[in-house]
Design an enzyme around this catalytic site. Structure first.
Site, PDB file in Angstrom:
ATOM      1  N   TYR A 221       9.159   7.183  16.671  1.00 14.36           N
ATOM      2  CA  TYR A 221       9.168   7.263  15.214  1.00 14.36           C
ATOM      3  C   TYR A 221      10.299   8.165  14.730  1.00 14.36           C
ATOM      4  O   TYR A 221      11.112   7.777  13.878  1.00 14.36           O
ATOM      5  CB  TYR A 221       7.811   7.790  14.722  1.00 14.36           C
ATOM      6  CG  TYR A 221       7.724   7.901  13.220  1.00 14.36           C
ATOM      7  CD1 TYR A 221       7.509   6.778  12.433  1.00 14.36           C
ATOM      8  CD2 TYR A 221       7.865   9.141  12.590  1.00 14.36           C
ATOM      9  CE1 TYR A 221       7.435   6.881  11.047  1.00 14.36           C
ATOM     10  CE2 TYR A 221       7.795   9.249  11.207  1.00 14.36           C
ATOM     11  CZ  TYR A 221       7.582   8.114  10.442  1.00 14.36           C
ATOM     12  OH  TYR A 221       7.513   8.222   9.084  1.00 14.36           O
TER      13      TYR A 221
ATOM     14  N   SER B 182       0.837  -1.206   0.000  1.00 13.62           N
ATOM     15  CA  SER B 182       0.000   0.000   0.000  1.00 13.62           C
ATOM     16  C   SER B 182       0.874   1.259   0.000  1.00 13.62           C
ATOM     17  O   SER B 182       2.094   1.182   0.147  1.00 13.62           O
ATOM     18  CB  SER B 182      -0.907   0.007   1.235  1.00 13.62           C
ATOM     19  OG  SER B 182      -0.105   0.041   2.397  1.00 13.62           O
TER      20      SER B 182
ATOM     21  N   ASP C 126       7.488 -10.776   7.171  1.00 14.76           N
ATOM     22  CA  ASP C 126       7.598  -9.909   8.342  1.00 14.76           C
ATOM     23  C   ASP C 126       9.043  -9.413   8.378  1.00 14.76           C
ATOM     24  O   ASP C 126       9.967 -10.183   8.649  1.00 14.76           O
ATOM     25  CB  ASP C 126       7.260 -10.733   9.594  1.00 14.76           C
ATOM     26  CG  ASP C 126       7.459  -9.931  10.872  1.00 14.76           C
ATOM     27  OD1 ASP C 126       7.840  -8.739  10.786  1.00 14.76           O
ATOM     28  OD2 ASP C 126       7.247 -10.501  11.960  1.00 14.76           O
TER      29      ASP C 126
ATOM     30  N   LYS D 123      13.635   7.004  12.540  1.00 13.36           N
ATOM     31  CA  LYS D 123      13.922   7.501  11.191  1.00 13.36           C
ATOM     32  C   LYS D 123      15.234   8.284  11.162  1.00 13.36           C
ATOM     33  O   LYS D 123      15.960   8.263  10.160  1.00 13.36           O
ATOM     34  CB  LYS D 123      12.760   8.371  10.697  1.00 13.36           C
ATOM     35  CG  LYS D 123      11.486   7.573  10.407  1.00 13.36           C
ATOM     36  CD  LYS D 123      11.656   6.637   9.200  1.00 13.36           C
ATOM     37  CE  LYS D 123      10.337   6.026   8.764  1.00 13.36           C
ATOM     38  NZ  LYS D 123      10.463   5.153   7.600  1.00 13.36           N
TER      39      LYS D 123
END
Ligand code: ZN
Length: 657
Positions: free
Chosen positions: A554, A419, A460, A558
């Site tokens: 997060y 997606s 995974d 990153k």
């Protein structure tokens, strides 16, 4: 061989031309009769032209049409009178023949007529079918082919010795056919090439083809040469990716272009490659000369690409010196490889080409083994095959594809591919010619796209073994790895540091950071073997230069990923691997951003959804497609001199600028 004729179905094809289209499709549906352009059909019809004159027209298969799906529009209408006249000429060059055929069509918009149009015209029957039937080839490509054909068919067929297809063949048949045909003639066998059947109605012409081929099948059966059993051999379970990628690199260098290489480790391919006599029986030549442009004359037995190329160059020089015009050598790289460890590999500039070589060589293996059982497989001499390999009319089939797209022959792997940005990257890279492997934890990935140049693997990314298996599958499917797009990641719900559980933090790190370390480490030896240099693009985030409160895990993951990419850029430059980062922001057409989340966030800032989406300096919406285009550009030669770079794609952000 079973006839597929169906009275009910046939009624839907009332005209003479429609009947011809119907039986052509029946022939084309049977892969042991017709493969990849090896066959053609025709019907002769008296047609009244615009001046009220009646002309005899040959409707012959047009080039570029496949028999299995041909329609009435796929037949080229050529004037019979002119075709019969051409057959009386002593010589006719290929170029002149093409001009004559095209300029004597009654419909300028029709496809170019088959190169066998003259041959179809001279056979005095309304419906004419030509195939390269496997069973007939297994008999003709034999040390005693001529005698076997005689014992099978007696006076049912006229037998024509091998000559070059096109005008030479038409000319020989023009001389021989009337002398040798008799009241029992229902077909014609072309040694080392194929078979014709004919009649004055479509059904009989078709049934005669089935009957003639069935006779060859029964003959092989009577001589214990029909059923080929492939012994049980264990498929390789050891990792092969390093060896295969190195081999693909050598092949790509020899071809001077990245190549796709598909490995086939099934019973048929493995047992054939493991035969004691493989070096002998697989080194005779192809089943029919038209295969030479798809498979080359010989497969590479073993892994010595350099020796194969030297031998190809020698073959070229030896035969090119006898050619009428100066010739340019095609790339010398093999298209079919046989190896006892992993079976067969087929090679092409695209997945389609490598798949075509696979289709053809599987039939070739069966034909070789059948003919070997019948006393000894014997292909045409190299000089005859060379003539067809360098025949302009065959080369034209290859040229029809035009110039290759940017990533033709290259392989990309995208994580988080089911997606959003990942899916857009898959689509963009495919559109630019790459073969793509998509990994995702979502099982929908396997069904996402139904096309041979895409492989979806459920994986995974937090499982190192699953990543290794995915790389192994990638290399067996397409030959190597050129581009790696690290996109999989999670964006957990907001949580201040003061309340952040360590488990939540570590989960984000495992997926957004650790998984990428493992994949980069395992992919490195493969990227090193990429013919044009490896490329890695990391999908990072605007949060790296401009973090937000509540997104510590997060943002930190990153930022660490960006730093990992920068260090990789430093370490891997010597291996010709470029590593770059993109920092997207506010890409709202992804799975995370449901309508509800969007409404809530917009309300939080007191904005409408529209205003929220374009809340950036340029006031534009950033889409997954734009991010994917940037990723593809960073993999392209446009960024050939760029590594370790970080590029924002966020509509312009004050805090970043
Ligand atoms: Zn043919």
């Amino acid at each position: 061989m079973q006839s597929l004729w169906d009275d009910h179905e046939a009624k839907q094809y009332p005209s003479a031309l429609a009947q011809c289209a119907y039986t052509s499709r029946l022939l084309g549906r049977n892969r042991s009769l017709v493969m990849h352009g090896g066959g053609n059909t025709s019907v002769k019809i008296a047609v009244q032209n615009i001046l009220g004159e009646t002309e005899d027209i040959l409707y012959v298969k047009g080039s570029g049409w496949n028999l299995a799906t041909i329609e009435e529009a796929g037949f080229a209408p050529v004037r019979m009178k002119h075709l019969l006249g051409l057959a009386t000429l002593e010589t006719l060059s290929d170029t002149q023949m093409a001009i004559e055929l095209k300029s004597n069509m009654t419909n300028a918009a029709a496809p170019a007529p088959s190169v066998e149009a003259i041959l179809h015209a001279i056979l005095p029957y309304r419906y004419v079918n030509h195939t390269h039937a496997d069973a007939v080839i297994a008999v003709t490509n034999n040390a005693n082919g001529r005698e076997h054909i005689q014992s099978i068919y007696g006076d049912q067929v006229v037998v024509i010795p091998y000559v070059m297809p096109g005008f030479q063949l038409a000319r020989l048949c023009y001389e021989r056919f009337p002398q040798e045909a008799g009241p029992n003639t229902i077909g014609m066998v072309l040694m080392n090439h194929g078979i014709f059947s004919f009649a004055d109605d479509a059904q009989t012409a078709y049934e005669r083809m089935i009957d003639l081929v069935s006779q060859a099948e029964r003959y092989l059966e009577q001589h214990q040469a029909w059923h080929i059993a492939y012994p049980d051999v264990a498929p390789p379970d050891q990792p092969l990716r390093q060896d295969l990628a190195a081999l693909r690199r050598d092949i790509s260098q020899a071809a001077d272009h990245p190549m796709i290489m598909i490995t086939h480790s099934d019973q048929q391919c493995l047992s054939f490659a493991q035969r004691d006599d493989v070096a002998e029986i697989a080194q005779q030549g192809p089943a029919t000369p038209d295969h030479v442009i798809r498979t080359k004359r010989l497969p590479l037995v073993g892994r010595d690409v350099a020796a194969f190329c030297t031998s190809y160059e020698r073959y070229f020089q030896e035969h090119a010196s006898h050619a009428a015009q100066p010739l340019t050598m095609l790339d010398p790289a093999p298209r079919v490889l046989l190896d006892p460890e992993w079976g067969m590999a087929t090679v092409g500039r695209t997945v389609k080409d490598a798949t075509t070589a696979n289709d053809i060589y599987r039939h070739t293996i069966k034909i070789i083994l059948q003919s070997t059982a019948l006393g000894g497989y014997q292909a045409l001499p190299p000089a005859s095959l060379f003539e067809v390999e360098y025949w302009d009319l065959e080369q034209a089939k290859l040229r029809r594809h035009g110039s290759p797209p940017m990533f033709a022959g290259e392989i990309a792997l995208v994580t988080g591919a089911a997606s959003g940005i990942g899916k857009a990257c898959v689509e963009t890279l495919l559109a630019q010619g790459a073969a793509v492997v998509g990994l995702d934890i979502d099982a929908a990935i396997t069904e996402m796209l139904d096309r041979p140049d895409f492989l979806g693997i459920v994986c995974d990314v937090a499982n190192p073994t699953a990543l290794e298996q995915a790389l192994e599958q990638t290399v067996r499917a397409f030959g190597g790895l050129d581009m790696l797009v690290l996109n999989a990641g999670i964006f957990p719900p907001g949580c201040p540091i003061a309340q952040l559980p360590l488990d939540d933090w570590q989960r984000v790190m495992r997926i957004n950071l650790d998984a990428n370390l493992v994949l980069m480490r395992e992919a490195h030896p493969l990227l090193k073997l990429a013919p044009r240099g490896g490329r890695v693009v990391l999908i990072c985030s605007k949060n790296v230069p401009a973090p937000g409160p509540g997104a510590s895990a997060y943002s930190a993951s990153k930022a660490a990923l960006t730093q990992l990419g920068r260090v990789a850029a430093l370490e891997w430059g010597k291996d010709h691997i470029r590593v770059n980062m993109v920092h997207p922001n506010a890409v709202f057409d992804t799975a995370i951003w449901t309508d509800e989340v969007l409404r809530n966030r917009a309300a939080h800032y007191g904005l409408t959804v529209e205003a929220y989406k374009t809340n950036n300096i340029l006031q534009v919406e950033v889409t997954s497609r734009q991010v994917a285009d940037l990723v593809a550009a960073m993999c392209s030669p446009l960024f050939a001199a760029t590594t370790g770079a970080q590029l924002p794609i966020d509509g312009g952000n004050e805090r970043v600028i």
